[in-house]
Design an enzyme around this catalytic site. Structure first.
Site, PDB file in Angstrom:
ATOM      1  N   LYS A 169     -55.817  12.052 -99.177  1.00 58.24           N
ATOM      2  CA  LYS A 169     -54.545  12.116 -98.724  1.00 58.24           C
ATOM      3  C   LYS A 169     -54.293  11.780 -97.475  1.00 58.24           C
ATOM      4  CE  LYS A 169     -50.451  14.574 -97.411  1.00 58.24           C
ATOM      5  NZ  LYS A 169     -50.306  13.187 -96.720  1.00 58.24           N
ATOM      6  N   PRO A 170     -53.941  10.424 -97.397  1.00 56.66           N
ATOM      7  CA  PRO A 170     -53.567   9.690 -96.067  1.00 56.66           C
ATOM      8  C   PRO A 170     -52.243  10.499 -95.643  1.00 56.66           C
ATOM      9  CG  PRO A 170     -52.945   8.163 -97.829  1.00 56.66           C
ATOM     10  CD  PRO A 170     -53.500   9.363 -98.448  1.00 56.66           C
ATOM     11  N   ALA A 171     -52.009  10.190 -94.396  1.00 56.20           N
ATOM     12  CA  ALA A 171     -50.743  10.801 -93.567  1.00 56.20           C
ATOM     13  C   ALA A 171     -49.518  10.060 -94.363  1.00 56.20           C
ATOM     14  CB  ALA A 171     -50.707  10.546 -92.165  1.00 56.20           C
ATOM     15  N   GLY A 222     -56.086  16.852 -88.076  1.00 59.19           N
ATOM     16  CA  GLY A 222     -54.713  17.136 -87.577  1.00 59.19           C
ATOM     17  C   GLY A 222     -54.345  18.460 -86.950  1.00 59.19           C
ATOM     18  N   GLU A 244     -61.110  19.174 -87.809  1.00 60.49           N
ATOM     19  CA  GLU A 244     -61.084  18.568 -86.575  1.00 60.49           C
ATOM     20  C   GLU A 244     -59.422  18.628 -86.139  1.00 60.49           C
ATOM     21  OE1 GLU A 244     -59.816  16.070 -83.780  1.00 60.49           O
ATOM     22  OE2 GLU A 244     -60.082  14.420 -85.189  1.00 60.49           O
ATOM     23  N   LEU A 245     -59.097  19.481 -85.070  1.00 64.46           N
ATOM     24  CA  LEU A 245     -57.777  20.102 -84.982  1.00 64.46           C
ATOM     25  C   LEU A 245     -57.394  19.442 -83.434  1.00 64.46           C
ATOM     26  CD1 LEU A 245     -58.289  23.473 -86.585  1.00 64.46           C
ATOM     27  CD2 LEU A 245     -57.544  21.400 -87.588  1.00 64.46           C
ATOM     28  N   CYS A 278     -56.046  13.041 -80.264  1.00 65.42           N
ATOM     29  CA  CYS A 278     -56.554  14.299 -80.065  1.00 65.42           C
ATOM     30  C   CYS A 278     -57.213  14.531 -78.617  1.00 65.42           C
ATOM     31  CB  CYS A 278     -56.936  14.927 -81.223  1.00 65.42           C
ATOM     32  SG  CYS A 278     -58.245  13.826 -81.818  1.00 65.42           S
ATOM     33  N   GLU A 377     -49.933  20.826 -76.368  1.00 64.89           N
ATOM     34  CA  GLU A 377     -50.457  19.377 -76.476  1.00 64.89           C
ATOM     35  C   GLU A 377     -49.183  18.508 -76.647  1.00 64.89           C
ATOM     36  OE1 GLU A 377     -53.641  16.902 -79.268  1.00 64.89           O
ATOM     37  OE2 GLU A 377     -52.529  18.636 -80.073  1.00 64.89           O
TER      38      GLU A 377
END
Length: 474
Positions: A169-171, A222, A244-245, A278, A377
């Site tokens: 699932k891509p963005a 994400g 990976e946040l 990120c 962030e």
């Protein structure tokens, strides 16, 4: 279009996504928007393909990844233009991302041939003990908009190399780059069902992925908030997860550092992709004795960065992805000013020919811990300067209570460098290196920045399960 079981198809509902160019606001294309039933079909296809794909010799899977790398290498410029058009980053950065994506394919084409097991010394003379590595199964991969190609291959390449099948699932903001990559895999003859692509509503797609027992692993890049929800929703079926946040990277600069190199390093880290990464620096910690000089020099260089459409020559700062991104930048700058910050350069929204989500690269002096920017962030082109006196103070301030993805330090003192390396609570530390990411090294964080690692020999481990075998030979 969706790509399910080797076929390009519309969604069952007929719904579609509108993809816009953030530099112009213009509609680029409409693509199919998958619902839960589409996702279920994709998972079924991946599940059916798994039995045959995992039995393929490692060399055959490796050869496919090599051919995919060669194909993308041949079409790198076209793919980079797609990235720039739908995401906004300057073309030179997009080309760098495509090259990194190719590196992951190249790396895992080799790594997949080196998945070794073990023989264990037995405690009885009539036994042989061994451990074999097997692919985990169907993988659901959810990728972000800020690196729509590199994050895709960083997940797909080790999965395929290990013998897993994938539902991707891509963005929603950047599905076109993923479509181009999957088109390449299709043209190269990847067996049906090994990779499936479903773009659309994150809620519907991720909901089916997490509850479906045929999915054995979720890999996600994400926000921390979404990552936590995926972990919770995956608990009922006890899936393997790698996350990976979010990050909040500190950048420490000591008085003995080469100041010009440190400034160039800050710009490379902070303003790459208009601050929408990120691992870009969020907090710049400068030793008090050099802070005034550093601030002046940084602002002077940042004010000269060229803003514009990423397809134009010489552009260094592209647009933010959407209006929401602009609003967050404005909120953080307004809050910083209320808490004693001073703008050294930038600080305004701009338009190019009356269009686009552009914001001036901004440097803020006198940053402090009371500001939102010190904790949240920003994900935009804002560089706040904090100060410190000692190495101990720098380490204490740099360690974030929640995040621990990437961190940076510039110093020419080896002893000081090792103190910082040992003291920083981050998965990645760059010493005099503002861009540490590379295909052969592990990428990932600690604390609420995620779990698991991607890249290098470490990245394939999360796609494998160890099976212990004990044989009684009589």
């Amino acid at each position: 279009m969706l790509y399910i079981n080797g076929e390009w198809t519309n969604s069952i509902s007929g719904k579609s996504l509108i993809v816009k160019n953030p530099a112009t606001g213009e509609v680029i294309e409409e693509v199919a928007s998958a619902g839960a039933k589409d996702v279920e079909s994709a998972i079924d296809a991946a599940d059916q393909a798994f039995a045959a794909w995992k039995k393929r010799p490692a060399k055959e899977r490796s050869d496919f990844l090599k051919r995919a790398a060669d194909y993308l290498r041949e079409h790198a410029d076209a793919l980079a233009r797609t990235v720039t058009t739908e995401m906004g980053k300057p073309f030179t950065e997009a080309k760098g991302e495509v090259n990194l994506a190719i590196d992951y394919l190249d790396w895992y084409a080799e790594e997949g041939k080196r998945i070794y097991g073990d023989t264990i010394p037995a405690s009885a003379k009539n036994k042989h003990l061994m451990v074999i590595q097997e692919p985990v199964g169907v993988v659901a991969a959810i990728t972000p908009w800020n690196f729509p190609v590199a994050m895709l291959t960083r997940k797909i390449a080790p999965a395929l190399a290990a013998g897993c099948t994938v539902v991707l699932k891509p963005a929603s903001a950047t599905p076109l780059s993923a479509l181009k990559v999957i088109e390449a895999f299709d043209k190269l003859g990847l067996p049906k069902g090994v990779i499936n692509l479903v773009s659309g509503s994150a809620t519907e797609i991720a909901g089916e992925m997490t509850k479906n027992s045929k999915v054995r692993k979720i890999t996600f890049t994400g926000s921390t908030e979404v990552g936590k929800k995926l972990i919770r929703d995956s608990a009922d079926t006890v899936k393997k997860v790698s996350m990976e946040l979010g990050g909040h990277a500190p950048f420490i600069i000591f008085e003995d550092a080469n100041l010009d190199l440190a400034i160039d390093g800050v710009i490379a880290s902070k303003f790459r992709n208009a601050g929408q990464t990120c691992i870009c620096t969020n907090r710049i910690y400068v030793q008090e004795t050099i802070s005034e000089e550093f601030g002046k020099k940084l602002a002077e260089k940042v004010s000269k960065l060229k803003i514009g459409n990423g397809l134009e020559a010489g552009v260094e700062i592209g647009p933010l992805i959407d209006e929401k991104g602009i609003n967050k930048v404005e909120e953080h700058i307004e809050d910083a000013l209320k808490h004693g910050g001073e703008i050294l350069c930038g600080g305004k929204r701009v338009s190019i020919q009356g269009k686009g989500n552009f914001y001036e690269p901004t440097v803020i002096n006198f940053a402090n811990d009371n500001m939102k920017i010190a904790i949240e962030e920003t994900f935009g082109p804002v560089a706040p300067i904090f100060t410190f006196k000692t190495v101990e103070e720098a380490i204490e301030k740099a360690n974030h209570p929640e995040y621990g993805l990437a961190s940076y330090c510039f110093t020419n003192d080896l002893s000081r460098a090792f103190k910082v390396i040992e003291g920083l609570e981050y998965g990645i530390v760059g010493i005099n290196d503002p861009i540490p990411t590379t295909a052969q090294a592990p990428f990932g964080g600690v604390k609420q920045s995620g779990n698991g690692r991607e890249g290098g020999k470490y990245g394939i481990k999360d796609y494998l399960e160890e099976k212990f075998v004990s044989i009684n030979i009589g």
